[in-house]
Design a protein around this motif. Structure first.
Motif, PDB file in Angstrom:
ATOM      1  N   ASN A 145       0.850  -1.183   0.000  1.00 18.22           N
ATOM      2  CA  ASN A 145       0.000   0.000   0.000  1.00 18.22           C
ATOM      3  C   ASN A 145       0.891   1.240   0.000  1.00 18.22           C
ATOM      4  O   ASN A 145       1.500   1.556   1.023  1.00 18.22           O
ATOM      5  CB  ASN A 145      -0.922  -0.009   1.226  1.00 18.22           C
ATOM      6  N   SER A 160      -3.261   7.212  -6.433  1.00 20.40           N
ATOM      7  CA  SER A 160      -4.313   6.318  -6.005  1.00 20.40           C
ATOM      8  C   SER A 160      -5.652   7.015  -6.161  1.00 20.40           C
ATOM      9  O   SER A 160      -5.728   8.245  -6.311  1.00 20.40           O
ATOM     10  CB  SER A 160      -4.088   5.884  -4.551  1.00 20.40           C
ATOM     11  N   TYR A 189      -9.952   7.134  -4.962  1.00 20.98           N
ATOM     12  CA  TYR A 189     -11.131   6.717  -4.199  1.00 20.98           C
ATOM     13  C   TYR A 189     -12.319   7.408  -4.852  1.00 20.98           C
ATOM     14  O   TYR A 189     -12.304   8.623  -5.047  1.00 20.98           O
ATOM     15  CB  TYR A 189     -11.024   7.129  -2.733  1.00 20.98           C
ATOM     16  N   VAL A 197      -3.476   2.280  -5.320  1.00 22.29           N
ATOM     17  CA  VAL A 197      -4.604   1.707  -4.593  1.00 22.29           C
ATOM     18  C   VAL A 197      -5.917   2.278  -5.116  1.00 22.29           C
ATOM     19  O   VAL A 197      -6.010   3.459  -5.437  1.00 22.29           O
ATOM     20  CB  VAL A 197      -4.481   1.991  -3.078  1.00 22.29           C
ATOM     21  N   GLY A 232      -9.975   2.630  -4.035  1.00 25.55           N
ATOM     22  CA  GLY A 232     -11.040   2.502  -3.049  1.00 25.55           C
ATOM     23  C   GLY A 232     -12.319   3.051  -3.628  1.00 25.55           C
ATOM     24  O   GLY A 232     -12.311   3.765  -4.636  1.00 25.55           O
ATOM     25  N   LEU A 261      -8.561   3.276   4.258  1.00 27.09           N
ATOM     26  CA  LEU A 261      -7.726   2.795   3.151  1.00 27.09           C
ATOM     27  C   LEU A 261      -6.254   3.114   3.391  1.00 27.09           C
ATOM     28  O   LEU A 261      -5.362   2.298   3.134  1.00 27.09           O
ATOM     29  CB  LEU A 261      -8.230   3.423   1.859  1.00 27.09           C
ATOM     30  N   THR A 281      -4.516   0.621   5.631  1.00 29.85           N
ATOM     31  CA  THR A 281      -4.556  -0.801   5.272  1.00 29.85           C
ATOM     32  C   THR A 281      -3.148  -1.362   5.160  1.00 29.85           C
ATOM     33  O   THR A 281      -2.304  -0.811   4.452  1.00 29.85           O
ATOM     34  CB  THR A 281      -5.279  -0.991   3.925  1.00 29.85           C
ATOM     35  N   GLU A 298      -6.275  -5.979   0.804  1.00 30.37           N
ATOM     36  CA  GLU A 298      -7.263  -5.175   0.089  1.00 30.37           C
ATOM     37  C   GLU A 298      -7.976  -4.250   1.080  1.00 30.37           C
ATOM     38  O   GLU A 298      -8.366  -4.672   2.171  1.00 30.37           O
ATOM     39  CB  GLU A 298      -8.294  -6.112  -0.567  1.00 30.37           C
ATOM     40  N   PRO A 299      -8.143  -2.975   0.744  1.00 29.74           N
ATOM     41  CA  PRO A 299      -8.880  -2.071   1.638  1.00 29.74           C
ATOM     42  C   PRO A 299     -10.302  -2.564   1.883  1.00 29.74           C
ATOM     43  O   PRO A 299     -10.896  -3.227   1.030  1.00 29.74           O
ATOM     44  CB  PRO A 299      -8.887  -0.746   0.863  1.00 29.74           C
ATOM     45  N   GLY A 358     -12.674  -1.207  -0.738  1.00 32.13           N
ATOM     46  CA  GLY A 358     -11.720  -1.257  -1.841  1.00 32.13           C
ATOM     47  C   GLY A 358     -12.363  -1.530  -3.189  1.00 32.13           C
ATOM     48  O   GLY A 358     -13.561  -1.817  -3.300  1.00 32.13           O
TER      49      GLY A 358
END
Length: 373
Positions: free
Chosen positions: A3, A97, A99, A124, A126, A314, A317, A322-323, A326
């Motif tokens: 992460n 990343s 989200y 990542v 999310g 997240l 994590t 995995e979040p 996620g």
């Protein structure tokens, strides 16, 4: 994959999309010490500037400038669903990343591209809803894990409303392809069911609609007719890998339901689970042999949480995990919903190709400590 966000430092966030939902994120970012909002952007630059003016230290920039900024670790994607994949892919290509608000993308095909790009780039992904991380769903999850209802057998998930046109001034989207009660509200319910009972392996669906036009009930377009191009009532049966069966009831045609939003039934008891569109709420247990319902004490989840807590979660994590909110869970929920609609059209059961790890329980945690201007 590790992460890249779990460095222990504050997480620098940039927001793309400054519509109505952004206010909820801003309220909670002010309470989360680990979140540092750096920049905001919107196609309507005045909306981005209004956000920047309301939040100390935030700059309003173009989308291109935000994606190129070296001081942003994660892009919060609050654009319309049709643009979710496009913006996510651009952010990932810029090494950031992502989200996003639900859904992960408009289709599973687009969502798969997002996850594959993130995997290649080592960033990542999310996705909302993070309501599943609040004390409501998490207390219910802990009760199941503690064996209070024995082996889960079934669940019901119910959402009934006469239609968003009664209050929404521009409800057209809800009645066009990509809208409807399942794709609109289903992410909350399906994500909660997977969090509680584990992944889904197959579905059966049926759908209908009551009328071909809807009348706008408020705002400058009050009285105008909106065409209905989708089914406005959807029912589905989800077969979980555990063997449990969940029944979905998602409707823009019903008036009201007195039943709880989610019930979970097991060999030793039944649970009433609070509204999965909320972060808290009472969890009630009726144990085998009991005489009445018992309200369980709050035992898990982020206390007094709200939209944005999924990003803070997240960032913590552990590497290789995995979040909880996620991309894997969001993709699985999207495929489940698409497959219910596919089954409703074909009249046949549909197998689910993806899976999702049942996210770990959130320990009872008070995460929000700061209040910023």
């Amino acid at each position: 994959m590790g992460n890249p966000l779990s460095s222990g430092n504050d997480l620098n966030v940039g927001i793309i999309g400054c519509g109505k939902i952004v206010e909820q994120y801003l309220t909670n970012f002010r309470r989360l010490e680990s979140i540092n909002l750096v920049a905001v952007s919107d196609l309507d630059s005045s909306r981005a500037q209004a956000v920047a003016d309301s939040y100390d230290g935030v700059r309003a920039v173009s989308v291109e400038e935000l994606l190129a900024a070296n001081d942003i670790d994660l892009v919060l994607n609050l654009t319309i669903p049709a643009a979710h994949a496009e913006i996510a892919l651009k952010a990932i290509a810029a090494g950031k990343s992502v989200y996003g608000e639900k859904p992960l993308a408009a289709t599973t095909s687009e969502a798969r591209q997002v996850l594959e790009a993130a995997r290649t780039a080592g960033v990542v992904v999310g996705c909302a809803p993070d309501t599943v991380l609040g004390t409501g769903i998490q207390t219910a999850r802990k009760a199941i894990d503690d064996g209070l209802i024995g082996a889960p057998v079934s669940a019901t998930a119910t959402m009934a409303t006469p239609g968003h046109e009664r209050w929404h001034p521009n409800p057209d989207f809800y009645y066009q392809p990509g809208g409807g009660p399942l794709l609109d509200m289903g992410p909350y319910y399906v994500s909660a069911l997977v969090t509680l009972l584990g992944p889904v392996v197959s579905v059966v669906g049926a759908a209908s609609h009551t009328r071909n036009e809807r009348t706008i009930g408020s705002g400058p377009r009050e009285g105008q007719q909106v065409p209905v191009a989708i089914d406005s009532h959807v029912t589905g049966v989800l077969v979980h890998a555990s063997g449990a069966l969940s029944t979905l009831f998602m409707s823009f045609d019903a008036v009201k339901t007195k039943s709880p939003n989610i019930e979970i039934h097991g060999e030793k008891g039944s649970l009433v689970v609070p509204d999965p569109n909320h972060f808290d709420g009472e969890v009630q247990l009726f144990a085998l042999g009991a005489e009445d319902w018992e309200t369980l004490p709050v035992s898990a989840g982020y206390v007094d949480s709200g939209r944005g807590f999924g990003i803070a979660d997240l960032a913590t994590t552990p590497a290789g995990q995995e979040p909880r909110a996620g991309g894997e869970l969001a993709f699985h929920a999207l495929e489940v919903m698409e497959s219910v609609l596919e089954s409703a059209t074909s009249g046949k059961a549909v197998s689910i190709g993806s899976t999702a790890h049942r996210p770990a329980v959130v320990p009872l945690t008070e995460l929000a400590t700061a209040v910023r201007a």
